[in-house]
Scaffold this active site. Structure first.
Site: not given
Ligand SMILES: *[C@@H]1O[C@H](CO)[C@@H](O)[C@H](O)[C@H]1NC(C)=O
Length: 319
Positions: A132, A134, A136
């Site tokens: 993953e 990311d 955010e």
């Protein structure tokens, strides 16, 4: 120089030589800047700035994931808004799965009071030991800064959080957030500025995502149990609905079936080439600027969590 007494002559002489020196300096700095711009042009040709994405419609590459009625489309789908209210948030995902490429989105974050609200843009594989990558965005009270948190999971293991403030207000205009992922590195960009790099450190025992295709996801949801000031600031539902706006939707990746182990065109695409295998000097300089001016948290320097510095940190120029 006409007739003059000793003092004025001396002064004029001085002035003249001074002028000449200035002219020389001017000439030298002119030549120098010529030289620099030449260098810039040459290195510009080899620069590792990712290829500019071409904006397309949402539906070309993406589908809603949940709460379909909380996504609104504009300009024939060239723009989309994700809406969070007290009933639900929403999200969307790419139709395809990808092994390597350049993944970007123009996003305008929830404006005003966005405390408790999280907007995410990320890549993820679908299996249990998942990879993953990311972005955010943690909302905040009106006028308070957003935090951008990034993370990298490899083989199901994350714990590689970094947090920065942005050098602009991400709610005022669209900005571009992108990930360049190839066999050599994962680079995170905000507009054209690299904010993080995760190098392939397989040779020193760190897993690197390379054989699990990822989809691209984005979502907007309520996370007031932890998002803002560690969960102290709660979402103010009287300010709902919360809206994040999206444009771009371009995907420049090697499409692969979900279970593929490799990309068919591995090594042949633009992001595989030399210029994209590492950041260049100018990009490292900008990365350093972000590190020095905007870093809030870096797992690489968290001695409490990690008494032994994670091995990739050195290679990533994080320590
Ligand atoms: C929100 O603003 C406060 C006050 O400036 C700051 O301490 C905090 O780090 C900001 N962001 C989050 C996500 O808490």
């Amino acid at each position: 120089m006409g007739a003059c007494d000793f003092e004025t002559c001396g002064f004029l002489l001085l002035l003249n030589t001074q002028r000449e020196r200035e002219r020389e300096i001017d000439m030298a700095s002119f030549l120098w800047s010529l030289c620099l711009s030449f260098l810039f042009l040459v290195s510009g040709a080899r620069s590792a700035q990712p290829k500019k994405p071409v904006d397309v419609q949402f539906s070309k590459n993406y589908v809603p994931t949940w709460a379909f009625d909380h996504i609104k489309y504009f300009n024939g789908g060239a723009e989309a808004q994700l809406i969070l209210d007290k009933y639900t948030g929403t999200g969307f995902q790419s139709k395809g799965s990808y092994l390597f490429g350049h993944f970007s989105m123009h996003i305008k974050m929830v404006a005003g009071d966005s405390a408790g609200v999280v907007t995410a843009f990320y890549l993820s594989s679908q299996n249990s030991e998942h990879d993953e990558i990311d972005f955010e965005f943690l909302g905040n009270r009106t006028g308070q800064p957003y935090i951008l948190q990034t993370n990298v999971f490899t083989g199901g293991k994350g714990n590689r959080e970094q947090r920065i403030y942005l050098w602009f207000d991400p709610t005022k205009a669209y900005h571009t957030y992108s990930v360049l992922w190839n066999m050599y590195q994962i680079a995170f960009f905000v507009d054209d500025v690299p904010i993080r790099v995760f190098k392939n450190s397989k040779d020193i025992g760190v897993k690197f995502p390379f054989d699990q295709p990822m989809k691209i996801y984005s979502s907007l949801w309520n996370a007031d149990d932890l998002a803002t000031r560690g969960g102290l600031e709660k979402t103010d539902w009287s300010k709902a609905p919360f809206v994040a706006s999206y444009k771009g939707f371009h995907i420049d990746g090697c499409e692969a079936s979900v279970n593929a182990k490799f990309c068919e065109t591995q090594g042949k695409r633009w992001w595989d080439q030399k210029a994209f295998q590492d950041l260049d000097a100018a990009q490292y300089k900008r990365l350093k600027w972000v590190r020095q001016k905007y870093t809030i948290y870096n797992y690489c320097t968290d001695r409490v969590r990690f008494p032994n510095t994670p091995v990739e940190c050195k290679r990533d120029h994080d320590i």
